[in-house]
Design a protein around this motif. Structure first.
Motif: not given
Length: 415
Positions: A80-103
């Motif tokens: 579940x964590x993996x799917x959240x991180x992958x989706x957050x990266x691909x749907x939220x961060x990448x389209x906005x040109x953002x590069x963040x680590x998630x804590x």
């Protein structure tokens, strides 16, 4: 009600303004134990952006729980964590040109703020954190130190170190933006050590729906860059689409160093918070910032479902902006109709409010709205603002119904 009054602490608050016992909730409505519907224009203080028991999110959650999947996992790796991180990266961060680590700092917004403040001090080696007038960042001691409300600050019982600067338009435009802050930073005799970070809300939810202009936010970001001060945006209440874009700072064209998210991040009202940090700031030692509830797997599931369903395209953002215009037009008409009793309107998107010249009138309007089966709350340093936080999924008809009730309630109080 006897058990609540005899057994629950006096610290309870929201229930005092809504004297009903609720049993069910769907979409934009809550239902009391007698089945009476209440239109919800508070949405869990912005925790239920997609409404109560959103069917798409509920289906994924029930399937997950029925399969004996992991519920609590500390910070272990889970599907579940993996799917959240992958989706957050691909749907939220990448389209906005953002590069963040998630804590994952803990279950609530204050946990995200505490982690951000601690990290800023660790990374920079400095101590001072700058916050703004009327800010609210949480009730734990670090977050409370950068909160402006005097009543809440007094509850700490100890001195709270803070450096407070004027928020946008705090002085009614009479002083150029950042004149004081810039002078203090530039003057070696000011007594101000270079701060570790500045923490800011783009729209001050608890502080009265004060909305910073994109220009002001851009100026703040530039000032922080010039002096190598980290910029933290507290997007706990205004993020996840509340003002239109997923992140409320997108409209200003800035990229904060650290971002705090919670409230509607899970999409279902489940406790969930993250602190986003630029990769170069990720200087934590393993376990240096720890906590038991950092693996809320059911919240991972609903958050992933919310991103996939609502944020795969720009539909949610556009709808929220359009609905926000509907709300603003109605509130502006109301303010114009009562120029002596209403001092103005505030906010952005679906976080808006109407301010009263007499603070008691705001509470009275909320009480009158409750009698008409609409849930509202106040905000601002004197509770002078009636605050609207309807679900982003509210229909135009539901918004119109609630706005009509507000108009009737204002008339009942002011006329």
């Amino acid at each position: 009600m006897d058990v609540f009054e005899s057994t629950e602490s006096e610290v309870r608050s929201y229930c005092r303004g809504w004297p009903a016992t609720f049993r069910k909730a769907t979409g934009s409505h809550l239902y009391d134990e007698d089945g009476r519907p209440f239109l919800d224009f508070f949405a869990g203080a912005g925790t239920l952006n997609y409404g109560h028991n959103n069917p798409q999110l509920k289906e994924d959650l029930l399937q997950y729980l029925s399969g004996d999947n992991i519920v609590h996992s500390l910070d272990m790796y889970t599907v579940a964590k993996r799917e959240f991180l992958e989706t957050f990266r691909d749907v939220i961060l990448k389209p906005r040109g953002l590069d963040y680590r998630v804590q994952f700092p803990g279950p609530g917004g204050a946990n995200a703020v505490e982690a951000a403040l601690k990290l800023a001090r660790k990374y920079t080696g400095r101590n001072t954190i700058v916050s703004f007038t009327n800010a609210f960042h949480g009730m734990s001691l670090g977050a409370l130190a950068v909160t402006g409300n005097s009543m809440k600050r007094k509850s700490a019982g100890i001195p709270l170190q803070t450096l407070t600067m004027p928020f946008d338009n705090y002085l009614d435009g009479r002083t150029p933006d950042f004149l004081l802050f810039e002078r203090l930073l530039a003057d070696s005799g000011s007594g101000l050590d270079t701060p570790a970070a500045v923490i800011v809300e783009t729209v001050q939810g608890e502080g009265g729906l004060n909305a910073a202009s994109p220009e002001w936010l851009g100026g703040l970001a530039e000032l922080c860059k010039q002096h190598e001060i980290l910029l933290i945006v507290d997007d706990i209440q205004m993020g996840c689409g509340r003002t239109g874009p997923f992140f409320s700072f997108e409209q200003a064209g800035i990229t904060p160093d650290i971002v705090c998210l919670s409230k509607s991040l899970s999409g279902y009202g489940l406790p969930f918070a993250v602190t986003l940090l630029k990769p170069e700031l990720d200087v934590w030692d393993p376990g240096e910032h720890n906590g038991t509830f950092r693996g809320p797997n059911p919240a991972f599931v609903t958050a992933t479902a919310a991103m996939r369903h609502f944020w795969a395209d720009e539909g949610m953002e556009k709808e929220t902006i359009t609905k926000g215009e509907q709300v603003q037009e109605s509130l502006d008409r109301l303010a114009a109709a009562y120029p002596e009793g209403v001092s103005g309107t505030r906010g952005r998107g679906l976080a808006q409010g109407i301010a009263f010249t007499e603070p008691a009138h705001a509470s009275a309007v909320c009480a009158a709205a409750f009698e008409r089966k609409l849930l509202l709350e106040t905000s601002g340093p004197e509770s002078e603002v009636v605050k609207l936080l309807p679900p982003l999924t509210s229909t135009p008809d539901e918004l119109a119904q609630g706005l009509d009730i507000i108009a009737d309630s204002v008339e009942a109080v002011l006329v």
